[in-house]
Motif scaffolding. Structure first.
Motif, PDB file in Angstrom:
ATOM      1  N   GLY A   1      20.154  72.782  63.387  1.00  0.00           N
ATOM      2  CA  GLY A   1      19.106  73.041  62.413  1.00  0.00           C
ATOM      3  C   GLY A   1      19.201  72.142  61.195  1.00  0.00           C
ATOM      4  N   ILE A   2      18.050  71.748  60.669  1.00  0.00           N
ATOM      5  CA  ILE A   2      17.981  71.162  59.333  1.00  0.00           C
ATOM      6  C   ILE A   2      18.190  72.309  58.363  1.00  0.00           C
ATOM      7  CG2 ILE A   2      16.442  70.051  57.650  1.00  0.00           C
ATOM      8  CD1 ILE A   2      14.963  68.851  60.131  1.00  0.00           C
ATOM      9  N   ALA A   3      18.980  72.109  57.324  1.00  0.00           N
ATOM     10  CA  ALA A   3      19.299  73.197  56.400  1.00  0.00           C
ATOM     11  C   ALA A   3      18.852  72.860  54.986  1.00  0.00           C
ATOM     12  CB  ALA A   3      20.800  73.474  56.402  1.00  0.00           C
ATOM     13  N   VAL A   4      18.281  73.854  54.303  1.00  0.00           N
ATOM     14  CA  VAL A   4      17.942  73.731  52.891  1.00  0.00           C
ATOM     15  C   VAL A   4      18.640  74.854  52.143  1.00  0.00           C
ATOM     16  CG1 VAL A   4      15.715  72.681  53.410  1.00  0.00           C
ATOM     17  CG2 VAL A   4      15.853  75.146  53.010  1.00  0.00           C
TER      18      VAL A   4
ATOM     19  N   VAL B   1       6.262  70.396  46.969  1.00  0.00           N
ATOM     20  CA  VAL B   1       7.691  70.225  47.198  1.00  0.00           C
ATOM     21  C   VAL B   1       8.325  69.566  45.977  1.00  0.00           C
ATOM     22  CG1 VAL B   1       9.433  69.072  48.597  1.00  0.00           C
ATOM     23  CG2 VAL B   1       7.423  70.076  49.689  1.00  0.00           C
ATOM     24  N   GLU B   2       9.281  70.237  45.392  1.00  0.00           N
ATOM     25  CA  GLU B   2      10.052  69.659  44.294  1.00  0.00           C
ATOM     26  C   GLU B   2      11.384  69.177  44.836  1.00  0.00           C
ATOM     27  OE1 GLU B   2      10.491  72.246  40.992  1.00  0.00           O
ATOM     28  OE2 GLU B   2       8.325  72.553  40.720  1.00  0.00           O
ATOM     29  N   THR B   3      11.787  67.975  44.465  1.00  0.00           N
ATOM     30  CA  THR B   3      13.049  67.417  44.922  1.00  0.00           C
ATOM     31  C   THR B   3      13.912  67.046  43.720  1.00  0.00           C
ATOM     32  OG1 THR B   3      12.006  65.230  45.071  1.00  0.00           O
ATOM     33  CG2 THR B   3      12.100  66.550  47.089  1.00  0.00           C
ATOM     34  N   ILE B   4      15.189  66.863  43.982  1.00  0.00           N
ATOM     35  CA  ILE B   4      16.140  66.559  42.917  1.00  0.00           C
ATOM     36  C   ILE B   4      15.765  65.262  42.220  1.00  0.00           C
ATOM     37  CG2 ILE B   4      18.561  66.014  42.433  1.00  0.00           C
ATOM     38  CD1 ILE B   4      19.233  67.871  44.863  1.00  0.00           C
TER      39      ILE B   4
ATOM     40  N   PHE C   1      31.585  66.302  56.989  1.00  0.00           N
ATOM     41  CA  PHE C   1      30.959  67.498  57.525  1.00  0.00           C
ATOM     42  C   PHE C   1      31.414  68.777  56.815  1.00  0.00           C
ATOM     43  CE2 PHE C   1      29.996  70.817  60.588  1.00  0.00           C
ATOM     44  CZ  PHE C   1      28.755  70.433  61.043  1.00  0.00           C
ATOM     45  N   ALA C   2      32.712  68.875  56.547  1.00  0.00           N
ATOM     46  CA  ALA C   2      33.244  70.092  55.933  1.00  0.00           C
ATOM     47  C   ALA C   2      32.672  70.352  54.545  1.00  0.00           C
ATOM     48  CB  ALA C   2      34.767  70.014  55.860  1.00  0.00           C
ATOM     49  N   ASN C   3      32.130  69.319  53.904  1.00  0.00           N
ATOM     50  CA  ASN C   3      31.632  69.451  52.536  1.00  0.00           C
ATOM     51  C   ASN C   3      30.106  69.495  52.454  1.00  0.00           C
ATOM     52  OD1 ASN C   3      34.314  69.247  51.516  1.00  0.00           O
ATOM     53  ND2 ASN C   3      34.202  67.018  51.734  1.00  0.00           N
ATOM     54  N   LEU C   4      29.435  69.501  53.593  1.00  0.00           N
ATOM     55  CA  LEU C   4      27.980  69.416  53.573  1.00  0.00           C
ATOM     56  C   LEU C   4      27.323  70.615  52.894  1.00  0.00           C
ATOM     57  CD1 LEU C   4      27.190  67.933  57.113  1.00  0.00           C
ATOM     58  CD2 LEU C   4      26.634  66.900  54.908  1.00  0.00           C
ATOM     59  N   ILE C   5      27.713  71.821  53.261  1.00  0.00           N
ATOM     60  CA  ILE C   5      27.059  73.006  52.705  1.00  0.00           C
ATOM     61  C   ILE C   5      27.393  73.185  51.234  1.00  0.00           C
ATOM     62  CG2 ILE C   5      26.974  75.533  52.796  1.00  0.00           C
ATOM     63  CD1 ILE C   5      27.003  75.338  55.819  1.00  0.00           C
ATOM     64  N   SER C   6      28.639  72.934  50.849  1.00  0.00           N
ATOM     65  CA  SER C   6      28.990  73.053  49.428  1.00  0.00           C
ATOM     66  C   SER C   6      28.236  72.013  48.605  1.00  0.00           C
ATOM     67  CB  SER C   6      30.504  72.901  49.235  1.00  0.00           C
ATOM     68  OG  SER C   6      30.955  71.635  49.692  1.00  0.00           O
ATOM     69  N   GLY C   7      27.999  70.837  49.166  1.00  0.00           N
ATOM     70  CA  GLY C   7      27.224  69.808  48.474  1.00  0.00           C
ATOM     71  C   GLY C   7      25.778  70.205  48.294  1.00  0.00           C
ATOM     72  N   LEU C   8      25.225  70.896  49.298  1.00  0.00           N
ATOM     73  CA  LEU C   8      23.857  71.399  49.194  1.00  0.00           C
ATOM     74  C   LEU C   8      23.759  72.449  48.096  1.00  0.00           C
ATOM     75  CD1 LEU C   8      20.964  71.448  50.470  1.00  0.00           C
ATOM     76  CD2 LEU C   8      21.785  73.311  51.927  1.00  0.00           C
TER      77      LEU C   8
ATOM     78  N   ALA D   1      25.618  72.723  45.547  1.00  0.00           N
ATOM     79  CA  ALA D   1      25.847  72.081  44.249  1.00  0.00           C
ATOM     80  C   ALA D   1      24.708  71.138  43.871  1.00  0.00           C
ATOM     81  CB  ALA D   1      27.163  71.313  44.270  1.00  0.00           C
ATOM     82  N   GLN D   2      23.657  71.099  44.701  1.00  0.00           N
ATOM     83  CA  GLN D   2      22.458  70.296  44.465  1.00  0.00           C
ATOM     84  C   GLN D   2      22.741  68.801  44.409  1.00  0.00           C
ATOM     85  OE1 GLN D   2      20.700  72.649  41.007  1.00  0.00           O
ATOM     86  NE2 GLN D   2      18.963  72.643  42.433  1.00  0.00           N
ATOM     87  N   ARG D   3      23.640  68.361  45.276  1.00  0.00           N
ATOM     88  CA  ARG D   3      23.854  66.926  45.433  1.00  0.00           C
ATOM     89  C   ARG D   3      22.728  66.315  46.259  1.00  0.00           C
ATOM     90  NH1 ARG D   3      28.260  65.034  48.299  1.00  0.00           N
ATOM     91  NH2 ARG D   3      27.824  63.037  47.293  1.00  0.00           N
TER      92      ARG D   3
END
Length: 271
Positions: free
Chosen positions: A221-224, A26-29, A79-86, A88-90
């Motif tokens: 769901g947990i999202a990646v 597993v590679e993480t930021i 909440f509205a910014n969660l997917i865009s943050g993912l 963008a690799q935040r």
């Protein structure tokens, strides 16, 4: 947890594109740290207490992250910014009571980890003890304004309560709906299963949940990030091990939640 359910969950997860070597690195930021996007103003799922992230998602990650050899750091994100943050690799993943939907599944890979929905609450001293929405005909039902189950209650009312319709009353917050129940402005409150459990714990014997199953269930769901199969598969594998041991089922009971069935997971991806 039955063998059939575990096999079914595995099959559905593979359909999300998570197949691969289970022992993949597993590679993480941030090396050695799992960064998690979470909207931390939504108790009991995600909230901050004494400077620390608490709630369901914190408890879930406390079980899984050590098995990955990683520490956890939550990134508070609306909440509205969660997917865009993912994207963008935040952060490496989202764990924030995120509902599984077909539209979101096009841009993230999901690991289904719980189902929520509604519970029915009444005053502790009330003899009225409804278990199903069909028992609410003619009753005043307090709801959170804009909640996903409000139109579902209206459908039940139209189909089952022609002579005595359900009287849906919406409130800006769950706390206001409960206060209306205490002041006898409504007969029953229909709220999220986890939120209801937290309310009962806080109120003691002044409130009780009368429904004995989750109503109008939705899958969380947990999202990646799409294509991050190494991380998704490791989380999925560790989650299944926790389910098999019974440890995870006990955690969900703490929050008045349950695991979704394979059929519920599939339905959440197609409707």
């Amino acid at each position: 947890m039955t063998k059939r359910l575990l096999v079914g969950l595995c099959a559905v997860t593979l359909a999300f594109g998570l197949a691969g070597a289970q022992a993949a690195e597993v590679e993480t930021i941030e090396q050695g740290t799992l960064l998690i996007g979470s909207d931390q103003v939504y108790p009991p799922y995600d909230y901050i207490e004494n400077g620390e992230t608490k709630g369901l998602d914190a408890d879930v990650m406390a079980l899984i992250a050590p098995k990955l050899g990683l520490s956890v750091k939550f990134i508070d994100t609306r909440f509205a910014n969660l997917i865009s943050g993912l994207q963008a690799q935040r952060y490496d993943m989202i764990a924030s009571a995120l509902y599984v939907t077909p539209a979101r599944a096009k841009v993230v890979d999901y690991i289904p980890y719980a189902k929520t929905g509604g519970s029915l609450m009444v005053r502790g001293d009330d003899s009225f003890a409804p278990k199903k929405p069909e028992e609410l005909c003619g009753k005043r039902v307090g709801n959170l304004k804009g909640a996903a189950w409000v139109p579902e209650l209206q459908k039940v009312s139209d189909a089952k309560c022609a002579s005595e319709p359900i009287q849906v009353q919406e409130y800006a917050t769950s706390a206001e709906a409960v206060q209306a129940l205490f002041s006898r402005g409504v007969d029953v409150v229909f709220d999220d299963a986890g939120v209801s459990q937290a309310a009962v714990i806080t109120a003691g014997d002044r409130l009780r949940i009368t429904s004995d199953e989750i109503l109008f269930p939705v899958v969380m769901g947990i999202a990646v990030k799409k294509g991050n199969t190494a991380l998704a598969e490791r989380v999925d594998t560790e989650l299944k091990a926790l389910i098999a041991s019974g440890e995870y089922v006990e955690l969900l009971k703490k929050y008045n939640l349950a695991m979704p069935t394979p059929e519920e997971i599939q339905k959440s991806l197609t409707e």
